[in-house]
Enzyme design. Sequence first.
Site, PDB file in Angstrom:
ATOM      1  CG  ASN A  43      -1.413   1.117   2.910  1.00  0.00           C
ATOM      2  OD1 ASN A  43      -1.703   2.087   3.604  1.00  0.00           O
ATOM      3  ND2 ASN A  43      -1.355   1.196   1.591  1.00  0.00           N
ATOM      4  CB  CYS A  54      -3.306  -4.972   3.693  1.00  0.00           C
ATOM      5  SG  CYS A  54      -3.154  -5.506   1.983  1.00  0.00           S
ATOM      6  CD  GLU A  56      -7.682  -3.797   5.121  1.00  0.00           C
ATOM      7  OE1 GLU A  56      -6.496  -3.433   4.936  1.00  0.00           O
ATOM      8  OE2 GLU A  56      -8.521  -3.815   4.207  1.00  0.00           O
ATOM      9  CB  CYS A  89      -6.757  -7.361  -0.728  1.00  0.00           C
ATOM     10  SG  CYS A  89      -5.689  -7.936   0.609  1.00  0.00           S
ATOM     11  CB  CYS A  92      -7.313  -8.091   4.192  1.00  0.00           C
ATOM     12  SG  CYS A  92      -5.779  -7.138   4.175  1.00  0.00           S
TER      13      CYS A  92
END
Length: 131
Positions: A43, A54, A56, A89, A92
């Site tokens: 992140n 983020c 991911e 989240c 993501c």
Amino acid sequence: MSTEQTLLPLAKQAAERAYTPYSKFSVGAAITTKQGDTILGCNVENAAYPVTLCAERNAITTAVVNGARPGDITEVVIFVDTDEVASPCGACRQVMSEFMSQQAKVTSFNGKGQSKTWTVAELLPDSFTLL
């Protein structure tokens, strides 16, 4: 050794590189592709919060730069050095549903070695998807 156990040390390494001066919440991600690539993401925060990226999504977008297309990302392993296991989240989850099959595996580990695994479909049921 399982794929997730291979990816976990890489996700930890990525978390160490995170830029988190505001939240101090460092996240690392390691993904694999059908082509056999392993790609890391962390992140990256910004004072203008909405442009924070983020881990991911960082890894997935890097995979796209390297040629990945929808369905090419086969697995995601996430690491957050916390007591609780963190889930991805919503943003993501939507990006995962765009680039991973609905049955692809997403595993999140905490700092105690505990983990939880979901499929993309479990993370975001009834998603908008090409796959």
